[in-house]
Design a protein around this motif. Structure first.
Motif, short mmCIF file in Angstrom:
data_model
loop_
_atom_site.label_atom_id
_atom_site.label_comp_id
_atom_site.label_asym_id
_atom_site.label_seq_id
_atom_site.Cartn_x
_atom_site.Cartn_y
_atom_site.Cartn_z
N CYS A 29 0.87 -1.34 -0.02
CA CYS A 29 -0.07 -0.10 0.18
C CYS A 29 0.80 1.17 -0.20
CB CYS A 29 -1.05 0.06 1.32
SG CYS A 29 -2.09 -1.17 0.91
N ARG A 32 2.36 2.28 -3.15
CA ARG A 32 1.41 2.54 -4.29
C ARG A 32 1.17 3.83 -3.87
NH1 ARG A 32 -2.82 -2.65 -4.92
NH2 ARG A 32 -1.14 -3.88 -6.11
N ALA A 33 1.12 4.28 -2.55
CA ALA A 33 0.71 5.75 -2.23
C ALA A 33 2.02 6.56 -2.50
CB ALA A 33 0.88 5.90 -0.50
N SER A 36 1.01 7.60 -6.26
CA SER A 36 -0.33 8.23 -6.54
C SER A 36 -0.12 9.79 -5.80
CB SER A 36 -1.08 7.32 -5.54
OG SER A 36 -1.27 6.10 -6.13
N HIS A 37 -1.34 10.55 -5.96
CA HIS A 37 -1.20 11.84 -5.53
C HIS A 37 -2.75 12.13 -4.89
CE1 HIS A 37 2.42 12.86 -7.84
NE2 HIS A 37 1.94 12.10 -8.85
N ALA A 40 -5.97 9.57 -3.54
CA ALA A 40 -5.50 8.37 -3.84
C ALA A 40 -4.29 8.05 -2.92
CB ALA A 40 -5.13 8.15 -5.18
N SER A 41 -3.49 8.84 -2.87
CA SER A 41 -2.22 8.70 -1.85
C SER A 41 -2.59 8.60 -0.58
CB SER A 41 -1.19 9.92 -2.21
OG SER A 41 0.09 9.59 -1.22
N ALA A 43 -5.48 7.66 0.69
CA ALA A 43 -6.03 6.43 0.92
C ALA A 43 -5.18 5.07 0.84
CB ALA A 43 -7.25 6.23 -0.23
N TRP A 44 -4.20 5.09 0.42
CA TRP A 44 -3.30 4.20 0.20
C TRP A 44 -2.34 4.22 1.53
CZ3 TRP A 44 -4.17 -0.09 -2.23
CH2 TRP A 44 -4.58 -0.02 -3.74
N ALA A 237 -6.74 -3.48 -7.33
CA ALA A 237 -6.31 -2.25 -7.62
C ALA A 237 -4.95 -2.49 -8.45
CB ALA A 237 -5.90 -1.36 -6.36
N ILE A 243 0.55 2.29 -11.63
CA ILE A 243 0.12 3.87 -11.09
C ILE A 243 0.95 4.71 -11.76
CG2 ILE A 243 -0.42 5.54 -9.30
CD1 ILE A 243 -1.59 2.67 -7.91
N GLU A 247 0.36 7.86 -14.32
CA GLU A 247 0.93 9.10 -13.98
C GLU A 247 1.61 9.79 -14.93
OE1 GLU A 247 -0.48 11.03 -11.56
OE2 GLU A 247 -1.80 9.49 -10.96
#
Length: 266
Positions: A29, A32-33, A36-37, A40-41, A43-44, A237, A243, A247
């Protein structure tokens, strides 16, 4: 007098495997954070805190506690304190992860995040122990308690560093094992600090809390459902690589659109 392995090697092995599983999902997780941005980041990272703090730390602690027994006593648990210790584990891990995201993975940020998380994990452990009632007074050896807190801070710092750096599969496996060993080491060091008075005569039965059997069923159901949901989210996911590629494509697409909006040269 105190037996930490009343069920044999089942509890230490199972608790270690569960800790590794929780840390592995949590590291996935956090990876993935990093790619992400925005929401989403966040949440991860939140899911990472639930996986590491909930399964990797608290579930390990509780399963290991199933092997705890004081001869001549009956073990009972305070339900509210037990649940509170689990929530605390998730919260302090989340604080550490968000500190690293906000301040980076430099020495000062790691020291701050590791200290906050490590102290919180130590409090979680002793709060969980406060939830245990055996009908006799439990005391602790101060030196061993301090050692367990130090291990918690070092382990938390290492865990936060790994959460910010791990990228490859091999590094992830190594990080998972390191975190599992560190969490288990802190738990059993804290347990080694315990002392109780000898029980004479009839079995000492506490007048508060619920029995292990009464607590075990709901907790197993809750842990199983939450673990399955975490695994489904992580499995369905996009991966960290997907991811990151998405991006990069969005960034490239944005640059192309900007170029198209520019007036042609005269």
């Amino acid at each position: 007098m105190i037996d930490h392995f009343a069920l044999g090697w089942v509890t230490p092995i199972l608790s270690f495997l569960l800790s590794c599983a929780g840390c592995a999902v949590g590291l996935t997780c956090t990876a993935r954070a990093r790619t992400s941005h925005g929401l989403a980041s966040t949440a991860w990272l939140t899911l990472g805190a639930v996986a590491i703090g909930g399964t990797g730390i608290w579930v390990m602690h509780f399963v290991a506690m199933l092997g705890f027994h004081v001869r001549g006593t009956e073990t009972r648990y305070d339900v509210l304190l037990t649940i509170a210790s689990g929530l605390l584990a998730v919260i302090v891990v989340g604080l550490g992860l968000f500190i690293i995201r906000a301040a980076g993975s430099g020495p000062l940020a790691l020291l701050a995040g590791g200290t906050v998380t490590g102290l919180g994990v130590a409090v979680m452990h002793y709060l969980g122990m406060r939830a245990v009632h055996v009908g006799v007074e439990i005391t602790y050896v101060p030196v061993t308690v301090i050692l367990s807190v130090a291990i918690a801070v070092v382990a938390a710092t290492a865990g936060l560093w790994l959460s910010a750096k791990v990228q490859t599969l091999g590094a992830g496996i190594a990080a998972t094992l390191i975190m599992g060993i560190a969490v288990s080491g802190m738990h059993y060091t804290g347990m080694a600090a315990m002392r109780v008075e000898a029980v004479r005569g009839a079995i000492a039965t506490p007048d508060v809390g619920v029995s292990v059997a009464a607590l075990l069923g709901p907790l197993i159901i809750g842990i199983t459902v939450s673990t399955i949901l975490l695994l489904l989210v992580v499995g369905l996911a996009p991966s960290a690589e997907e991811i990151e590629a998405r991006e990069k494509f969005k960034g490239w697409q944005g640059r192309q659109e900007e170029l198209q909006r520019q007036p042609p040269p005269r």
